[in-house]
Design a protein around this motif. Structure first.
Motif, PDB file in Angstrom:
ATOM      1  N   ILE A  37      39.149  55.658  39.913  1.00  0.00           N
ATOM      2  CA  ILE A  37      38.906  55.018  41.199  1.00  0.00           C
ATOM      3  C   ILE A  37      39.893  55.993  42.157  1.00  0.00           C
ATOM      4  CG2 ILE A  37      38.740  53.013  42.638  1.00  0.00           C
ATOM      5  CD1 ILE A  37      38.662  51.936  39.539  1.00  0.00           C
ATOM      6  N   SER A  38      39.475  56.420  43.322  1.00  0.00           N
ATOM      7  CA  SER A  38      40.519  56.820  44.280  1.00  0.00           C
ATOM      8  C   SER A  38      39.755  56.369  45.658  1.00  0.00           C
ATOM      9  CB  SER A  38      40.704  58.221  44.291  1.00  0.00           C
ATOM     10  OG  SER A  38      39.531  58.882  44.437  1.00  0.00           O
ATOM     11  N   VAL A  73      42.024  45.947  40.455  1.00  0.00           N
ATOM     12  CA  VAL A  73      42.725  45.519  41.402  1.00  0.00           C
ATOM     13  C   VAL A  73      43.529  46.727  42.106  1.00  0.00           C
ATOM     14  CG1 VAL A  73      44.669  44.277  42.356  1.00  0.00           C
ATOM     15  CG2 VAL A  73      43.480  43.143  40.720  1.00  0.00           C
ATOM     16  N   ILE A  74      43.099  47.177  43.486  1.00  0.00           N
ATOM     17  CA  ILE A  74      43.416  48.444  43.907  1.00  0.00           C
ATOM     18  C   ILE A  74      44.344  48.359  45.394  1.00  0.00           C
ATOM     19  CG2 ILE A  74      41.652  49.777  42.939  1.00  0.00           C
ATOM     20  CD1 ILE A  74      40.520  49.707  45.965  1.00  0.00           C
ATOM     21  N   PRO A  80      50.043  45.640  49.993  1.00  0.00           N
ATOM     22  CA  PRO A  80      49.014  45.035  50.910  1.00  0.00           C
ATOM     23  C   PRO A  80      48.403  43.961  50.426  1.00  0.00           C
ATOM     24  CG  PRO A  80      48.894  47.435  50.925  1.00  0.00           C
ATOM     25  CD  PRO A  80      49.808  47.004  49.666  1.00  0.00           C
ATOM     26  N   PRO A  81      47.589  43.079  51.158  1.00  0.00           N
ATOM     27  CA  PRO A  81      46.700  42.013  50.615  1.00  0.00           C
ATOM     28  C   PRO A  81      45.839  42.520  49.265  1.00  0.00           C
ATOM     29  CG  PRO A  81      46.685  42.073  52.988  1.00  0.00           C
ATOM     30  CD  PRO A  81      47.262  43.448  52.699  1.00  0.00           C
ATOM     31  N   PHE A  82      45.775  41.289  48.501  1.00  0.00           N
ATOM     32  CA  PHE A  82      45.114  41.488  47.474  1.00  0.00           C
ATOM     33  C   PHE A  82      43.545  41.948  47.679  1.00  0.00           C
ATOM     34  CE2 PHE A  82      42.398  40.103  43.995  1.00  0.00           C
ATOM     35  CZ  PHE A  82      43.006  40.150  42.822  1.00  0.00           C
ATOM     36  N   TYR A  83      43.184  43.191  46.503  1.00  0.00           N
ATOM     37  CA  TYR A  83      41.877  43.766  46.842  1.00  0.00           C
ATOM     38  C   TYR A  83      41.342  44.222  45.391  1.00  0.00           C
ATOM     39  CZ  TYR A  83      37.995  46.570  49.032  1.00  0.00           C
ATOM     40  OH  TYR A  83      36.724  47.082  49.636  1.00  0.00           O
ATOM     41  N   PHE A 139      48.731  53.078  49.725  1.00  0.00           N
ATOM     42  CA  PHE A 139      47.698  53.855  50.533  1.00  0.00           C
ATOM     43  C   PHE A 139      46.952  52.710  51.118  1.00  0.00           C
ATOM     44  CE2 PHE A 139      43.817  55.914  51.457  1.00  0.00           C
ATOM     45  CZ  PHE A 139      43.914  57.049  51.560  1.00  0.00           C
ATOM     46  N   LYS A 140      47.154  52.644  52.529  1.00  0.00           N
ATOM     47  CA  LYS A 140      46.385  51.627  53.441  1.00  0.00           C
ATOM     48  C   LYS A 140      45.073  51.992  53.917  1.00  0.00           C
ATOM     49  CE  LYS A 140      50.992  50.334  55.203  1.00  0.00           C
ATOM     50  NZ  LYS A 140      51.853  50.033  56.476  1.00  0.00           N
TER      51      LYS A 140
END
Length: 728
Positions: free
Chosen positions: A159-160, A189-190, A134-137, A202-203
């Motif tokens: 982190i979750s 970056v997750i 997915p897009p960078f986050y 994981f969306k």
């Protein structure tokens, strides 16, 4: 001896094997049966991260392989992400360059000790390759130690993502992690975070905050904390994570009446479960180690809540007073400090006698001793007094009391006494005794005997309570009482405040002899003090007819009377005092309202046969019932005497009890023209004439009449002896 090439090759092979074994066992010979708690995060198709914490600062590596037979020694060893040989109590190893969908076996090597899951090795399976993420986050934030300002360098942030809106992926994602740098910053970056089974990305909501980010910070000895934030636009600033110390909830208080300080604390840690605990106290300038300690201190203290320890402050900090703190220190888990508390190991100062003055010569035998001292924790005092400076003759001690104390036993009169005092505060800090002070007691004066009775007129069989009023000056104490209630020379009671019941009617003289300090005595005699009235009706056998003297009261109109009875008792009377009611102390409650009102004699119920109503009837009313008898005195007049044919002895008082008339035992006083009786009931009353007694008009012979007259005169004389003047 020559060596062939084969022999040389054989020797080289042996040496290689031995060296290899030495290399292996240099790392693994201390293999542990139980691994340190650790986590595997950031599992992708080509990498994973192994992290853990320890109680001590030490090195950390991971050896891994896709073949368990390679372990130990034949796998690939990876150093901590912060560099080879790096030491800390948090450990972070990134394993990369892996094959997707492959099982890898690994051991943890921490502080030179290999942890291999009891010989089974730990395992992790890399995920599949799943295409474009997915897009960078990015999520980022700060982490501080428990003081809120010091960067928590080396802390691991886990982190979750947790689904919160029902859109996109459901449940909870895999776990990723990041290290906090020297400035307290961390970021991750997750967008490549996967579902828990690693099969897909994981969306999650990256704009509207519909899902949650769960953050857990593990700082080993610096502590740990957690935080949940929502997923808004990238980069998501999660704010500050402030670690909670491993040593928490430290409290300290000094135990009352001792120098012992009681300490409690909690010890929490996710890794090793024991630590070595020591204590320090703040001396006003610096932290100083506590030496005499007990409880949950020393080596091998297990983590848990409600741990307790003690410190004997007098061994390290004797003779001082300040506001202090206690610090609980874990050798590996950091420290925690208590709030401030009062630490007092100083004895009271300025301890001194105040009074009686040193050398005084006029002190009573029952003095009050007074002392003073200064102490912020509030002193109490211990007095001693005796007749010698060794404190052995007639010694009296107070125990711990306030600043004043009166010896319970009177002192010897005209005697030199020594006394001293010491002080102690609330924490048991006790001073020495003061130097001796002295004083001389005075000689005793003679006691003065006196007494009273709660009533001086009573029916026979009714108890009379006597009260001792004796005193002795100079601090003397009355210690013995001898009562003679009937003037027969026989001691009837030795009680201070006795009760006595008279059985035989008559007038009695009462005497009291008391003995006070110094064996001094005094007596008080009250002549004709008690009048005992018989319960039966007092009527002479025969009347004595006398002419009304000129001073017989003239009949006047009876007026209503009322009054309030005080606590000590008193009288209520009609305005012209024709009726007077005496209330002894306690007959009715204080403030009881009493009314006396006249009643028309023509309206009262009929009298018994043989009785004639006199000139008056009246009702006595009270707002409270009687608890003991009262005395009613009625002043008869010429009309009453005329109805009795001039014979006052035929007059009596009668009470109506609601259904019948009761003629009361009545004392007739012909000097003051009064009728007196006692009663425990207030109701309607009447003056009555007894017509049942014989009179001279019944045909008796003259000598019989003369005998009757003589008997009447004798009765009249007895009545005079019992007379009582009733005044307002």
């Amino acid at each position: 001896m020559s060596l062939t090439r084969g022999k040389l090759w054989h020797i080289a092979t042996v040496i290689f094997v031995v060296l290899s074994m030495l290399l292996v066992f240099q790392v693994g010979s201390a293999s542990a049966s139980t691994p340190i708690a650790h986590k595997v995060t950031d599992v992708s198709n080509v990498a994973f991260v192994v992290s853990w914490v320890t109680a001590a600062v030490e090195t950390g590596q991971v050896e891994y392989s896709d073949d368990p037979a390679d372990l130990p020694g034949g796998g690939t060893t990876v150093e901590d992400a912060r560099g080879a040989g790096f030491t800390d109590d948090t450990h972070y190893v990134i394993v990369s360059g892996l094959t997707p969908g492959t099982i890898y076996y690994y051991d943890i090597i921490s502080g030179g000790v290999r942890y291999d899951n009891n010989g089974n090795h730990y395992t992790v399976t890399t995920g599949p390759t799943i295409g474009v993420p997915p897009p960078f986050y990015t999520v980022l934030g700060k982490a501080f130690k428990s003081d809120g300002t010091t960067p928590a360098e080396g802390t691991i942030v886990y982190i979750s993502v947790v689904d919160n809106d029902g859109l996109g992926s459901s449940g909870t994602s895999q776990e990723m992690s990041a290290l906090v740098d020297a400035n307290g910053d961390w970021s991750k970056v997750i967008n490549t975070i996967r579902e828990a089974d690693l099969s897909a990305w994981f969306k999650f909501d990256t704009t509207g905050g519909g899902d949650n980010l769960s953050l857990v910070a593990e700082g080993s000895g610096d502590g740990r904390t957690s935080l949940t934030v929502t997923t808004t636009e990238s980069p998501r600033d999660a704010g500050s994570l402030v670690l909670q110390a491993n040593v928490q909830n430290v409290t300290a208080t000094q135990r009352a009446d001792t120098g012992i300080v009681d300490i409690s604390y909690d010890l929490t840690f996710a890794g090793p479960t024991t630590d070595t605990i020591s204590l320090e106290y703040w001396d006003g300038t610096d932290w100083v180690g506590c030496t005499t300690v007990g409880g949950d201190v020393g080596a091998g203290i297990a983590t848990g809540t409600g741990l307790t320890a003690t410190w004997d402050a007098k061994t390290d900090f004797d003779g001082q007073y300040l506001t202090s703190q206690i610090r609980v220190i874990g050798a590996a888990l950091g420290s925690g400090e208590s709030g401030t508390f009062t630490l007092d190991t100083a004895v009271p100062t300025g301890v001194s006698q105040v009074s009686p003055a040193d050398g005084a010569t006029d002190i009573a035998v029952s003095p009050t001793l007074e002392a003073t001292a200064t102490d912020p924790s509030g002193p109490v005092y211990y007095f001693e007094i005796a007749e010698d400076d060794a404190y052995t003759v007639n010694l009296q001690s107070s125990g711990w009391v306030g600043a004043t104390w009166a010896p319970p036993t009177p002192l010897s009169a005209n005697t030199l006494h020594y006394w001293r005092v010491k002080a102690k505060d609330a924490y048991g800090n006790e001073s020495a005794f003061t130097a001796d002070w002295t004083f001389t007691t005075v000689a005793f004066p003679a006691p003065v005997a006196d007494f009273s009775a709660d009533r001086t007129t009573a029916l026979t069989g009714v108890a009379i309570n006597f009260t001792d009023l004796s005193t002795q000056g100079g601090g003397g104490v009355i210690s013995a009482w001898e009562w003679d209630f009937n003037n027969d020379g026989v001691i009837d009671s030795t009680v201070q405040n006795p009760s006595y019941t008279y059985i035989v009617p008559g007038t009695y003289t009462v005497s009291l002899t008391v003995t006070g300090s110094g064996a001094l005595t005094d007596s008080e005699t009250k002549i004709d003090y008690i009048r005992a009235i018989p319960k039966e009706i007092i009527m002479p056998v025969a009347p004595v007819v006398v002419a009304p003297p000129p001073q017989v009261p003239t009949p006047v109109r009876m007026l209503p009377g009322s009054g309030m009875v005080p606590m000590i008792g008193g009288q209520v009377a009609t305005p012209e005092r024709s009726v007077v009611v005496d209330f002894p102390r306690g007959a009715v409650p204080a403030g009881t309202r009493v009314n006396i009102r006249p009643v028309d004699v023509g309206t009262i119920p009929a009298l018994p046969t043989g009785f004639l109503v006199g000139s008056r009837a009246f009702t006595i009313e009270s707002t409270a019932p009687l608890t003991q008898p009262v005395t009613i005195t009625y002043t008869f007049n010429a009309d009453d005497l005329a109805l009795a044919g001039g014979d006052a002895s035929l007059l009596a008082l009668a009470r109506f009890d609601g259904s019948r008339w009761i003629v009361m035992p009545t004392v007739v006083d012909t000097e003051y023209f009064t009728l007196t009786c006692q009663t425990d009931q207030l109701s309607t009353w009447a003056v009555v004439v007894n017509l049942k007694l014989p009179t001279t008009g019944q045909g008796l012979s003259l000598w019989v009449v003369m005998l009757i007259a003589l008997a009447g005169l004798a009765a009249l004389g007895s009545g005079l002896a019992l007379r009582r003047r009733h005044t307002g």
